[in-house]
Structure formats: structure tokens, C-alpha cells
Design an enzyme around this catalytic site. Sequence first.
Site, PDB file in Angstrom:
ATOM      1  N   GLU A 162       0.819  -1.215   0.000  1.00 63.22           N
ATOM      2  CA  GLU A 162       0.000   0.000   0.000  1.00 63.22           C
ATOM      3  C   GLU A 162       0.853   1.265   0.000  1.00 63.22           C
ATOM      4  O   GLU A 162       0.379   2.360   0.299  1.00 63.22           O
ATOM      5  CB  GLU A 162      -0.958  -0.024   1.201  1.00 63.22           C
ATOM      6  CG  GLU A 162      -1.908  -1.211   1.175  1.00 63.22           C
ATOM      7  CD  GLU A 162      -3.164  -1.001   0.308  1.00 63.22           C
ATOM      8  OE1 GLU A 162      -3.705   0.109   0.294  1.00 63.22           O
ATOM      9  OE2 GLU A 162      -3.593  -1.976  -0.357  1.00 63.22           O
ATOM     10  N   HIS A 230      -4.691   1.630   7.181  1.00 64.68           N
ATOM     11  CA  HIS A 230      -3.293   1.959   6.877  1.00 64.68           C
ATOM     12  C   HIS A 230      -2.646   2.472   8.170  1.00 64.68           C
ATOM     13  O   HIS A 230      -3.299   3.184   8.947  1.00 64.68           O
ATOM     14  CB  HIS A 230      -3.202   3.066   5.813  1.00 64.68           C
ATOM     15  CG  HIS A 230      -3.648   2.631   4.453  1.00 64.68           C
ATOM     16  ND1 HIS A 230      -4.537   3.361   3.684  1.00 64.68           N
ATOM     17  CD2 HIS A 230      -3.315   1.549   3.715  1.00 64.68           C
ATOM     18  CE1 HIS A 230      -4.729   2.736   2.536  1.00 64.68           C
ATOM     19  NE2 HIS A 230      -4.006   1.642   2.525  1.00 64.68           N
ATOM     20  N   CYS A 347      -3.058  11.307   3.648  1.00 62.34           N
ATOM     21  CA  CYS A 347      -3.366  10.360   2.563  1.00 62.34           C
ATOM     22  C   CYS A 347      -3.218  11.034   1.215  1.00 62.34           C
ATOM     23  O   CYS A 347      -2.888  10.403   0.219  1.00 62.34           O
ATOM     24  CB  CYS A 347      -4.814   9.875   2.629  1.00 62.34           C
ATOM     25  SG  CYS A 347      -5.245   9.032   4.135  1.00 62.34           S
TER      26      CYS A 347
END
Length: 420
Positions: A162, A230, A347
Site C-alpha cells: 500500500e 493503513h 493520505c
Amino acid sequence: MITEINFDGIVGPSHNYAGLSLGNLASTRNLGKVSRPRDAALQGLAKMRANLERGLPQGFFLPQRRPDEGWLQQLGTTMADASAALRANAMSASSMWAANAATVSPAADTADGRCHLTVANLVTMPHRSHEWRETLAQLQLAFADHAHFAVHAPVPAPFGDEGAANHMRLCASHDAPGVEVFVYGEAGGPYPARQHREASEAIARIHGLDPARTIFARQSDAAIAAGAFHNDVVAVANERVLFTHELAFADREGFYAELREKLPEVEIVEVPASAVSLADAITSYLFNAQLVTLPSGEPALVLPGEAQENRPVWSWLQAHVAGNGPIRHLFVHDLRESMANGGGPACLRLRVVADPETVDPRFMATPEKLDRIEALVREHWPEEVAVEDLSNPALWRQVVAARAALCVELDLRELDREFF
Ligand code: SUG
């Protein structure tokens, strides 16, 4: 001069709430809500502009071409024939969350003295699994200077990766050698662990990192189960400061000890669960702030409005600043549209430590360029998108045309094509 550059993903014209991300509680909660792509993009641009005004170098990535007909073709279908679920997956604007674009190891950390970037495969979520091809194309353009950069294709499936969302770097200053921390999850909880240890280890090898300055730390099961899909939702690092929730890591003491051994000057700022619960940390995105070093040398947090609205979180922050903690300034931004899909300030950006002169200037922001992007967004981005609209051919045409206009405006016409 070597510095940290934040590359933000410009929010694409197909931004919507189709609830595609299992384990991302905001995405699930907002399924079916009417999105506002124009506002979403303007909110992101306002953050970029403010960071530029704070004296922080700023770059951007383009929204990806949607709908992704090339991906549907690989699945033997087209937008006209696909199921509603596949259409939504092909329309997602999820590449806005640039922290998931790649893992970046600055030149000071790598064996060959170049900055290495490995594109994330994002294989766990169907709507994100087709981002990597265009991400690779954009990174190959932005970081084409082979004397300074090496851009790598994703690690192969099934090892989920990720990108920078599960990677932290601690160092005395950005240009000095750092300790790179790879945070992986383990399967078994109610939600998928998207970052696999095998992928993190592969990236460390590919980037030529020194094992003496590399740490693999396991994310706590409690954090994943609470919706921290995350690690950057429960911890963030910048230079010598690690800002983390008490429950972020499986073996917190072991991780801190290894970090202190590898970087004795590290300052660990831990927020106890008694002050801010994991649930409050995750809904407010306290740790999904951008922890940045201002030109004055002072650390600052760039936070979403939701952090200010959460009483325990805001009280903790106020007390920290008043008590002369390492974080000296708090800046708050309205990023409501991205937040509703689980994407906070951190993000939305990919950090690259490099000399801005070595980056393709087409990907670097200036106030004037942001003005031009803003004008184009106001003209072309849809005001609202409902989930049913994802099946409307008029919307498909509008988002293709909007992005094409942006490619022309930014002199990046070579990106106006299919990537399969
Ligand atoms: O992968 N949301 C993204 C949010 C990514 C946040 N990134 C970091 N934490 N670095 C995700 O879950 C929602 C899409 C939807 O439901 O349509 C989404 O993909």
C-alpha cells in the site's frame, strides 16, 4: 537543495461514495452519499496552496483517467456492459490518495545514492488494484532523471503493498541518512491486512536499504480492527519525531527500543488511549495529519477539520502545544469530501525527499499554476455525483473530457491515453 516535497493527488472529477473499501469505516458509512467532486478538488487545492505559502515545496499528480476502460477490457467487458459493481470500480477516483502511490527511499538511505520509488500494487482492493499502471507512468515522467531517481514497477501479487501509507522515515534532518520503518499487518482480523511483510521486505531489498537502518514493525490487530486500514491513520513520523497512538503497534516496547537503538535522537510523542481512544483517533484522523518541518525548523501539524471538532483530540493537541511539546503549530483544513472516504491530509500526499530542480517541473506547483488548475476544476468538474450516476454515459464522457483538459493545461498530453 535536498528537501521534502509533498506531491498531492489532485482529486479527480469522478470522486464518489460507492463504499468500495472494506475495513475503511468512513467509506462504508458514507456509501450512497452524493459526492461533490468540484468541492473535493478545491479543498485539496486549498491545502496545497496553503502549504506552498508556508514555504513548503509542493508538487502534484494528475487524477487518473476514468472510467478505466482498459481494465474492464482485461476483464472481458466494457462500461456499457459491465455490472454496476464493476463500473463503480472502474470509476473510482481513489488515486487522489497519493500516500498509496509508492514507497519512497531518499538518496541518503540507498546503496546507489539515488532516490528509489516502488509503485504500490494495491492488490487488496479491486478499485485500487488498477491504479498502478498510470501511477508508474506518472512517476516515470516526474522522476525521469536517472542520475537522481530509480522508479520501480510494483512487487508482484499476491504480496499486498500500500506504499508510503505503511512506511515511515526518521532522521536527524531530511537530507541525512534515515531509519526506514515498514509497518505490516497480519491476516486474521475482521478486515483485510493490506500491507504484507513480504512486500515490505522486497521493497527494502529493491531500494538497497541498509539492514542496520531498517525496521519491520507489525501493526496492532486492534488498530486494523478499529478501522486503521493503513498505519498512517495511527502514526506519522517526520525527521526525529514519531507521533503515534499508544495502540498502533503490536509490540510497542520492542519497536520503540529498536528505534531508539537505531536513531538515538528520536523523540517519541505517544498519545495514550486514556486521553484519545482508537475510535476517536480514527474518526478525527489526528494521526493522518501532515507532520512537516516549517522553514523556521519548527514541526507543525496540518490537520483535518474533524480533528478540531473532536473534543478529546483537540484538547490533547492544545495541551501539547501549550506544554512546549515538539509539535509547535497546528493548521486546520476543510477536507470533508476526501475525509468522507477515509482520506485525510496525509493520505492526499506522497513525500519525496529530493532536490526540486531534479523533478520534471510540470509536476511542481506554483501559485499561478494552482490558479489555472482551480479555474479548470471550476469549469469542468461535476458539482455532484450520486452512485447511480456512475452508470450514466454522460458522466463518463464528462470526466474523460475534464481530465483531458487538465492534461492540456499542464502540458502533460502524453498522459491522456489508456494505460493497458
Ligand atoms: O484505500 N478510500 C481509500 C483511502 C486511502 C487513505 N490513504 C491513506 N490512509 N494513506 C482506501 O481505503 C474509498 C473509496 C470508495 O469507497 O469509493 C477509498 O478507496
